[in-house]
Scaffold this active site. Sequence first.
Site, PDB file in Angstrom:
ATOM      1  N   LYS A 128       3.248   2.655   7.468  1.00 53.61           N
ATOM      2  CA  LYS A 128       3.626   1.501   6.638  1.00 53.61           C
ATOM      3  C   LYS A 128       4.622   0.615   7.373  1.00 53.61           C
ATOM      4  CE  LYS A 128       6.972   1.924   3.390  1.00 53.61           C
ATOM      5  NZ  LYS A 128       8.078   0.954   3.430  1.00 53.61           N
ATOM      6  N   ASN A 129       5.664   1.232   7.938  1.00 53.22           N
ATOM      7  CA  ASN A 129       6.745   0.427   8.514  1.00 53.22           C
ATOM      8  C   ASN A 129       6.401  -0.179   9.873  1.00 53.22           C
ATOM      9  OD1 ASN A 129       8.142   0.880   6.224  1.00 53.22           O
ATOM     10  ND2 ASN A 129       9.638   2.310   7.110  1.00 53.22           N
ATOM     11  N   CYS A 152      18.620  -3.522  -3.989  1.00 53.85           N
ATOM     12  CA  CYS A 152      17.533  -2.551  -3.904  1.00 53.85           C
ATOM     13  C   CYS A 152      18.104  -1.186  -4.222  1.00 53.85           C
ATOM     14  CB  CYS A 152      16.928  -2.655  -2.520  1.00 53.85           C
ATOM     15  SG  CYS A 152      16.701  -1.192  -1.603  1.00 53.85           S
ATOM     16  N   ARG A 196      21.862  -3.504   1.200  1.00 53.73           N
ATOM     17  CA  ARG A 196      20.916  -3.995   2.197  1.00 53.73           C
ATOM     18  C   ARG A 196      21.015  -5.507   2.456  1.00 53.73           C
ATOM     19  NH1 ARG A 196      15.208  -1.118   1.448  1.00 53.73           N
ATOM     20  NH2 ARG A 196      15.053  -1.409   3.695  1.00 53.73           N
ATOM     21  N   ASP A 204      14.595   8.039   6.291  1.00 57.55           N
ATOM     22  CA  ASP A 204      13.393   8.061   5.448  1.00 57.55           C
ATOM     23  C   ASP A 204      12.844   9.476   5.230  1.00 57.55           C
ATOM     24  OD1 ASP A 204      13.568   5.344   5.186  1.00 57.55           O
ATOM     25  OD2 ASP A 204      12.006   4.878   6.634  1.00 57.55           O
ATOM     26  N   ARG A 213       3.477   2.873  -3.036  1.00 57.82           N
ATOM     27  CA  ARG A 213       3.941   1.881  -2.059  1.00 57.82           C
ATOM     28  C   ARG A 213       3.803   2.430  -0.641  1.00 57.82           C
ATOM     29  NH1 ARG A 213       9.610   0.551  -2.455  1.00 57.82           N
ATOM     30  NH2 ARG A 213       8.951  -0.383  -0.528  1.00 57.82           N
TER      31      ARG A 213
END
Length: 431
Positions: free
Chosen positions: A22-23, A126, A131, A316, A408
């Site tokens: 994803k990233n 968030c 952030r 993460d 997500r």
Amino acid sequence: MDRIRIVGGRPLNGRIPISGAKNAALPLMIASLLTDRTLTLENLPRLADVNQLMRILGNQGVDTSIDGKRKGEHEVAGQTAHLNARVIVDTTAPYELVSRMRASFWVLAPLLARMGEAKVSLPGGCAIGTRPVDFLLMAMEKLGASIDIDAGYVVAKAPKGLQGGEIDFPKVTVGGTHVALMAATLANGSTLITNAAREPEVVDLAECLSKMGARIKGAGTSEIEIEGVARLSGASHSVMPDRIETGTYAMAVAMTGGDVLLEGARGDLLQAALDDLVKTGAEVTQEEAGLRIRKNGGPIQPVDVTTQPYPGFPTDLQAQFMGLMTRADGVSRIRETIFENRFMHVQELARLGAHIHLEGDTAIVTGTQKLKGAPVMATDLRASVSLVIAALAAQGETVVSRVYHLDRGFEHLEKKLGACGAEVERLSAAE
Ligand code: EPU
């Protein structure tokens, strides 16, 4: 809203295909704005964030098409997408879109570099912390852009184009490095980025930009040099395997016991986390087809970790490792140094019977064999998957609500775990 129901206590055995990251996919898709030619991305994961970014880019004028299924293709095989930003019709990215996904703020850089202007909504708060985007704005200013904040929007201008410059990040920032890299590819002259993020996703972006004709040296180290070019061309690039998905399933196997081949996974992308996983008692072997994780029925050893920028232990994977430690044979200390508020999973893990005590940036986890299923709520992407890991080892039934957080970032989670013997199912909103 969908929920996921898990009945714990079964080992995991089999194969799990690892999706594209994803990233890496998100900045690669955004890079399509840098050229009027087609950027083809292979191995794109089927994720809510990828679909949302397609909508955002569509608003800018990017045409996207996705190849249909090919003969013999596995249901979870990555998609191939063609992105074409021949004409950028809008240099504004509105609040309604940017507030849904922080990474979409990064469109600022290619819009500014190619069009000389961009107006992008500030992303706002968030769940995992404040952030801010100050380093990203500083980077654009170092390349000669003027920046104003007006009614919640960043208005960036460089009517004569961006100029190469020196960008020294006060703190390692992945997003800051992505935007500096993208903007500098089309700047006039050379740019030096120091204290750059060394994350593999930065390397993946740099490789794709190089295929598009960018001149980049040093990606993957803390100093990146870019020699600007007048224009970039199209290219074809395959998204790297997801190291966070890899680590997540590896921890699930370490939790339940069993033997799983994580197909297509590359251990070198998450060595620090795998070293810690081995200390907990799991066996990790890199094979040609992927990464094999084995765990016999022995106890889970407690291991202390501290999150760090790459190549350290990734933030993460912090929640997932905590999930694993809730069942360890002793006490572990988990320190979060990247985000100030990334412990929302603690309260939910406690609902499953975990013993966790917070002291500032450190969670002290006392392992227990007595996790018991309960209704829990997903709060953010990585936090929610830590609940899944704990639930896989808990006695009885756990129902995770607000599953959209999981969607997500995890493709076909219930199918991938179910195929390895877990008792897991998705309950659709009506049930
Ligand atoms: N920071 C600032 N100012 C800035 C930018 C960052 O103070 O202008 C701070 C942040 O608040 C944070 C630290 O610097 O404390 C690092 O943030 P970074 O910029 O590296 O994070 P990011 O680029 O916003 C990406 C990932 C995150 C991942 C972090 C850290 C994507 C789309 N997001 O975020 O992934 O946690 O890097 O590795 O690549 C996730 O996938 O669940 C996720 C949150």
